[in-house]
Motif scaffolding. Sequence first.
Motif, PDB file in Angstrom:
ATOM      1  N   UNK B 184      70.276  70.526  29.738  1.00 11.96           N
ATOM      2  CA  UNK B 184      70.143  71.952  29.201  1.00 11.96           C
ATOM      3  C   UNK B 184      68.992  71.952  28.034  1.00 11.96           C
ATOM      4  N   UNK B 185      69.238  70.919  27.192  1.00 11.92           N
ATOM      5  CA  UNK B 185      68.244  70.957  26.062  1.00 11.92           C
ATOM      6  C   UNK B 185      66.849  71.180  26.629  1.00 11.92           C
ATOM      7  N   UNK B 186      66.453  70.363  27.842  1.00 11.24           N
ATOM      8  CA  UNK B 186      65.091  70.572  28.301  1.00 11.24           C
ATOM      9  C   UNK B 186      64.685  71.698  28.705  1.00 11.24           C
ATOM     10  N   UNK B 187      65.772  72.377  29.446  1.00  4.44           N
ATOM     11  CA  UNK B 187      65.443  73.744  29.804  1.00  4.44           C
ATOM     12  C   UNK B 187      65.183  74.780  28.815  1.00  4.44           C
ATOM     13  N   UNK B 188      65.982  74.646  27.570  1.00  3.76           N
ATOM     14  CA  UNK B 188      65.549  75.549  26.384  1.00  3.76           C
ATOM     15  C   UNK B 188      64.306  75.032  25.995  1.00  3.76           C
TER      16      UNK B 188
END
Lengths: 450, 454
Positions: B184-188
């Motif tokens: 999710x962090x990477x997506x953000x």
Amino acid sequence: MKNIENIRKFLKERLQQDTTTLYGYENERNQVIDLLARAANGESNSALLVGPRKCGKTTLVNSAILRLLQRESFVTNTSIISLNGLVHIDDRSALKSITSQMNLNREVEGKVFNSFSENLSFLLSCLKKGAKNQGLIFIIEEFDLFCAHHNQTLLYNLFDVAQSAQTPICVLGLTQRLDVMELLEKRVKSRFSHRQIFLLQENNFNDYLEIFKKLLKLPKPYEFDEWKSQKMSLEFSETNVTKLPFLRRIFDPTSFNFHKNSITEWNKSIKKLCGDEKMVKSLESFFHFDSSIASLKLLMFQFISKLSICNYEKLRSSDLIKLIERVKEDDKVTLITGLSVLEVCLLIAIKHHCDIYDNDPFNFEIIFTRFDKFSVKSTSMQNISRETILRCFENLRHLELIAPVGIEGKVQKEYQMYKSLIFASQIDDAVHKYQNLPTEVEQWAKSSLI
Amino acid sequence: MDHNPNVINKLSSHISKDEQFPNCLYLFGHKSTGKSVCLQKFLKDSEDWLCSVVIQAAVCYKSQILYETVINKFFNHKLSRDNNYESYAKIDTVENFLKYLNALDPAKSFLIAIENAERLRDMEFNILPILTKLQEFTGLNISCVLVSHIAFSKFDLSPMIKIHVPDFSKADLIAIFSNDYESLQEEIIADIHKSLFNEIEQNQQLEIVKSLDQEFYKNYLSIFLNVFYKVTRDLSELQLLANKCYKSYYAPVLRREIKVNDVTNLWRNITKLLKTTLNSSSLRIQNLSASEFDGKQVNEDSSGERKKNLRTFAQTLELPFFAKYLLIASFLASHNDAKFDKRLFMKHHGKERKRQQKAKVSEKLNIQFGPKSFTIDRLLAIFYAILDEKVGLTCNLLAQISTLVDLNFLTFSSGENNIMEGTAKLQSTIGLDFAINIGRVVGFNVRQYLTDFH
Ligand SMILES: Nc1ncnc2c1ncn2[C@@H]1O[C@H](COP(=O)(O)OP(=O)(O)OP(=O)(O)O)[C@@H](O)[C@H]1O
Ligand SMILES: [Mg+2]
């Protein structure tokens, strides 16, 4: 292999593979032995062995045959043919199987028969020509299923041969249908000997507890020797008798090697275990829940599986008590306690509806209205979209907790009528067990007044 | 996805190497509790001593497929170009199936797992009983695992060992979902790079992203579950939703409107959104993406929210004036008994008999039993009766009826092709709330004309 692993392996194997040791039913077994033995003397006969599911019918017959196989006269004078209603779903496949079990495939090749009985009598005549006075034994498992075959042709012909005593044959049917006689057609019934052997014996708890102990203990060295001699007599018979399914996997304790001391030590630990009063009480409660030996064996298999290899080397009474509690649990209640609060609410609405309207069918609209009345006054269940609630309702159906009545698809799904497949007591039970159920929901479950 | 070590232990204590297997196991639990995951993991771990095959009962539209899949696998027969994609043998009866099983090496151990085993109940009557007795029929060390989501008593089978796969608690779910944190962090971060902000703003946001730690995410999950856990405990469904709504949780932080550690405001901001999501539509067909909510002022949190949504929809629905009346007329036709039409719609219908107030009426309503079908004649009669104006354009009205059918507000229950002959029958598909709201738009009190409310 470590000793304890060996014990575990032995116990499991005996539970699963020993299909010839029978507890109780002495009389009934003797009757069957007598019946089959007469076939070896050239007498014809027929009988039905009737008893509820898993009561030990197959075990009884296996044990009788095993006993007979130790008599040389029986082995040389009989052939056994086994049929099963689950496998031979019509008379044609049964006849094919009979032919191949009699090793007559080559003889019938290219032959054309005008009728079933002609085919059967040809098979029987082959038999006559071949050996001295071969008695033929038919063991028919799931006998009731053969009653559904077209015209009951196979049964008619077998009973007819048995009655007219042309060729010595013995027909033994096994069935769980207590009303099996009513399934027979008149002409079939009139050729049947009307001999029925019922297996309806009730266990008492003392015998039950003895069986429990026996199945946990290791056999003493002399018992191993007994098995050994029995095994030898079987090896001799294997060449003569048709290979019966159960003979393919007869339990062979002689392949295990236990040290004398380890046997004594293990048996001592079992004695101690069975001295635990709490455990015996718990086992007694299980006995009243389900007194069959088949279920006892299932319970014991699970118990023995707990004999963990690395942690603990003894069976623990606490494990058995826990296990019994778990096995007695009601699946439906277990499943309900895993539902969401909303789904539980719908079940409560269904419960109230069934209670007020004497189990009238209901549809989504009716349940929704009832739920909605609760939900607007509640603090935790407000503002859930109708679609979501409908989905939860459909999930109940998916879980087969409710079932549609009447033809489906005629009306929109909100109006499809359903009936409940669970009792109010099951819902109450689940509400009681549900973790962290909001108090207001719990209260609503108790009283439909909001 | 996570697997439950307890369940795997149970499986492996019953099905263990060098030991005799039970005849059959029943593995049950609600959907997405990880029954199959556990089973797969167990089978993978034991593949060097156990020959196993997993059958999807849903795929076996005839029993031959089941038999042949098992036999192919057990005889290590792979379908390929070389064998013309033909099975090891043609097996269409149980008898044959057992014959091939009997030819297997008795020194080996075998396991047949059936997913959605409840479907086997619809196949030939003998399949299930035989699968539960394979040891008796074959003499092999063989077992069968029936996997299902229903209670065992729904099968008409004699008792067997049952293994229940429990549902996830809130804590379990938080632990499982936290595995998504990194991705999710990477997506953000990827989203920020794609955004139209200038570089300075992007860098500032990237700096903030670093401060969104695991705790921040877990905090969000716990708020999320407080709202949704009571509605469903289905892991996959919850996961989908949780990921969708997360953006609205961190967005105000990126915009520097709420501080990362301002728990109260973060909670306030997201709870409203979650509640709207909860009652805006069905969870699974959730097509309002979280970004649509993002930044928008969320409606006041009132108890009538569900109704309010419906009202806005009814008010904004673009339909010709007459069509709205037709819609109401169809609703009335569907939910009133024809014999009351006269009394309700005729201006001079004679004295109404005072009916005995039925005790049941308040509980059991006509509208709860669904729409009944009606003829076009009756629809038009009601339509003319409730409309004060005189309109004569039957032809135009018929066209509008077909429009309503196209829009799914009406459906044909029979005689679809005979509209002009008058034998066609229709049903209204709209609900009471919606009808009332449409009524409001045109100034017509629907309740007054429903026998249910008299
Ligand atoms: N009297 C008994 N003595 C020993 N074992 C028994 C007895 N009754 C039941 N069992 C055990 O219960 C299980 C089922 O027994 P069995 O297969 O003989 O029953 P069945 O009546 O033939 O069942 P089905 O109705 O399925 O044909 C076996 O594990 C068997 O060992
Ligand atoms: Mg049997």
